[in-house]
Design a protein around this motif. Structure first.
Motif, short mmCIF file in Angstrom:
data_model
loop_
_atom_site.label_atom_id
_atom_site.label_comp_id
_atom_site.label_asym_id
_atom_site.label_seq_id
_atom_site.Cartn_x
_atom_site.Cartn_y
_atom_site.Cartn_z
N LEU A 120 48.39 75.91 -3.85
CA LEU A 120 47.12 75.51 -3.24
C LEU A 120 47.03 73.99 -3.15
N ASP A 122 36.50 80.96 4.75
CA ASP A 122 35.79 81.05 3.48
C ASP A 122 35.47 82.52 3.23
N ARG A 172 41.48 80.32 -5.17
CA ARG A 172 40.79 80.37 -3.89
C ARG A 172 40.64 81.84 -3.51
N GLU A 219 37.37 76.51 -7.54
CA GLU A 219 37.83 76.32 -6.17
C GLU A 219 38.07 74.85 -5.85
N SER A 220 37.18 73.98 -6.35
CA SER A 220 37.34 72.56 -6.01
C SER A 220 38.52 71.94 -6.74
N ALA A 228 41.16 86.95 -4.82
CA ALA A 228 41.45 85.63 -5.36
C ALA A 228 42.95 85.42 -5.40
N VAL A 273 40.52 84.35 -0.61
CA VAL A 273 40.94 84.34 0.78
C VAL A 273 40.97 85.74 1.38
N ARG A 279 34.15 83.90 0.70
CA ARG A 279 32.99 84.18 -0.16
C ARG A 279 31.67 84.11 0.61
N ASP A 319 41.26 73.51 -7.04
CA ASP A 319 42.42 74.22 -6.48
C ASP A 319 43.09 75.15 -7.48
N THR A 369 45.66 82.56 -7.01
CA THR A 369 45.63 81.43 -7.93
C THR A 369 46.78 80.49 -7.64
N ASN A 370 46.64 79.30 -8.13
CA ASN A 370 47.59 78.27 -7.82
C ASN A 370 48.96 78.51 -8.45
N ARG A 416 32.72 77.53 -8.25
CA ARG A 416 32.80 76.32 -7.43
C ARG A 416 33.79 75.33 -8.05
#
Lengths: 175, 155
Positions: free
Chosen positions: A175, B20, A76, A70-71, B56, A78, B22, A73, B58-59, A67
């Motif tokens: 993100l 979402d 995520r 994800e919060s 997943a 998908v 998940r 960023d 990632t950024n 959590r």
């Protein structure tokens, strides 16, 4: 624009301790986070319980960590849809020359079309690079000619068609 | 790869996971008024047939300020293109590789931190791939849209 911003930031940096949140480097991930991400790269549908068992921690830890990731960023999970399986057989990379309007403004307008899957303001040959998907060539032609070409500020389009995509793996995304 | 037909429920599941990924099968089932087993078997079919992949992302490789670089590659000869693209696809830094009809022989995309990193990557890695004649590039300064719901699932 980004270049300018970067230069400014570098100049402002010495002696300043209050960093702008958006510019702060992402916090380093702890080994447990890396493990969670590694598992989720393999399968995003693994249950928290099974994931916890695999990396030998308890389920609550996985839930809380995920959590948090994800919060912030950092990650995520998908569902990525295969373009061909979804019926998109024509994928074009289109350079856009803009006139009379800012590239970012035109880009934001193009981004609203569902068929336009990526939009980037670029330095180089053109002002924008966009990727457009369509079910077939006729539809691609319609989107380019009747939709994109009519957006205010779009001067010329330079499309190239993807023939064979060997790799398209958006594991790293903004993100 | 054989293409499987998708019905309304398949699309509903795909869209739900797009919001979402998940969410549990039981929860999707509850929302759609279907059993957990129905959702599970549908989802298995979608995953097994590589219609979707759930994973997943990632950024941007945890880069602080990533630029997307578009590499427009010209091959020495048309016969070099196939091997060249295969080599490009093997590089972990490269996220997209496609042969092109127009603009260049090959388009590849990579994320870089700055111009120096791009130059380095071009000289140290790309130029050394046999069959690369010339690389032009455009540097994305500003992501306006990057729809990560799309990809190409290749073995």
């Amino acid at each position: 624009m980004a270049d300018e911003k970067q230069t400014k930031r570098k100049k402002a940096a010495p002696g300043r301790s209050t960093a702008v949140p958006n510019d702060a480097p992402p916090p380093a991930l702890e080994p447990i986070d890396e493990k969670i991400i590694a598992e989720l790269r393999q399968s995003g549908r693994i249950s928290n319980r099974n994931l916890a068992r695999t990396i030998d921690v308890n389920e609550a830890t996985v839930r809380t960590r995920l959590r948090k990731l994800e919060s912030s960023d950092a990650v995520r999970v998908v569902a990525m849809r295969d373009l061909t399986a979804m019926g998109f057989n024509a994928i074009a990379a289109v350079g856009v020359q803009v006139k009379g309007r800012s590239a970012a403004e035109v880009g934001r307008e193009l981004a609203q079309f569902e068929e336009v899957i990526t939009v980037n303001v670029t330095i180089g040959m053109y002002d924008l690079e966009v990727q457009v998907v369509a079910h077939d060539i006729a539809e691609l032609d319609r989107i380019l000619t009747d939709v994109i070409a009519r957006v205010d500020g779009v001067e010329r389009l330079f499309p190239g068609l993807s023939m064979k995509i060997l790799k398209y793996n958006p594991e790293w995304v903004p993100l | 790869m054989t293409r499987i037909p998708l019905d309304e429920l398949d699309h509903k599941i795909i869209n739900r996971l797009g919001q979402d990924a998940r969410v549990s099968n039981r929860e999707i089932g509850r929302e759609f008024g279907l059993t957990e087993g129905t959702i599970r078997s549908r989802l298995k079919r979608l995953l097994d047939n590589k219609v979707i992949r759930v994973a997943a992302v990632t950024n941007a490789n945890r880069l602080t300020n990533p630029f997307l670089a578009y590499l427009w590659i010209e091959a020495d000869t048309a016969a070099d293109i196939q091997l060249l693209t295969e080599r490009l696809a093997e590089l972990p830094e490269i996220g997209f590789v496609s042969t092109m009809l127009g603009r260049a022989d090959v388009l590849a995309m990579t994320l870089v931190e700055d111009g120096n990193e791009l130059t380095e990557f071009l000289h140290q890695t790309i130029d050394k791939i046999p069959g690369v004649r010339r690389v032009r590039y455009s540097l994305g300064q500003n992501f306006i849209k990057h729809d990560f719901r799309y990809c190409a699932l290749i073995d």
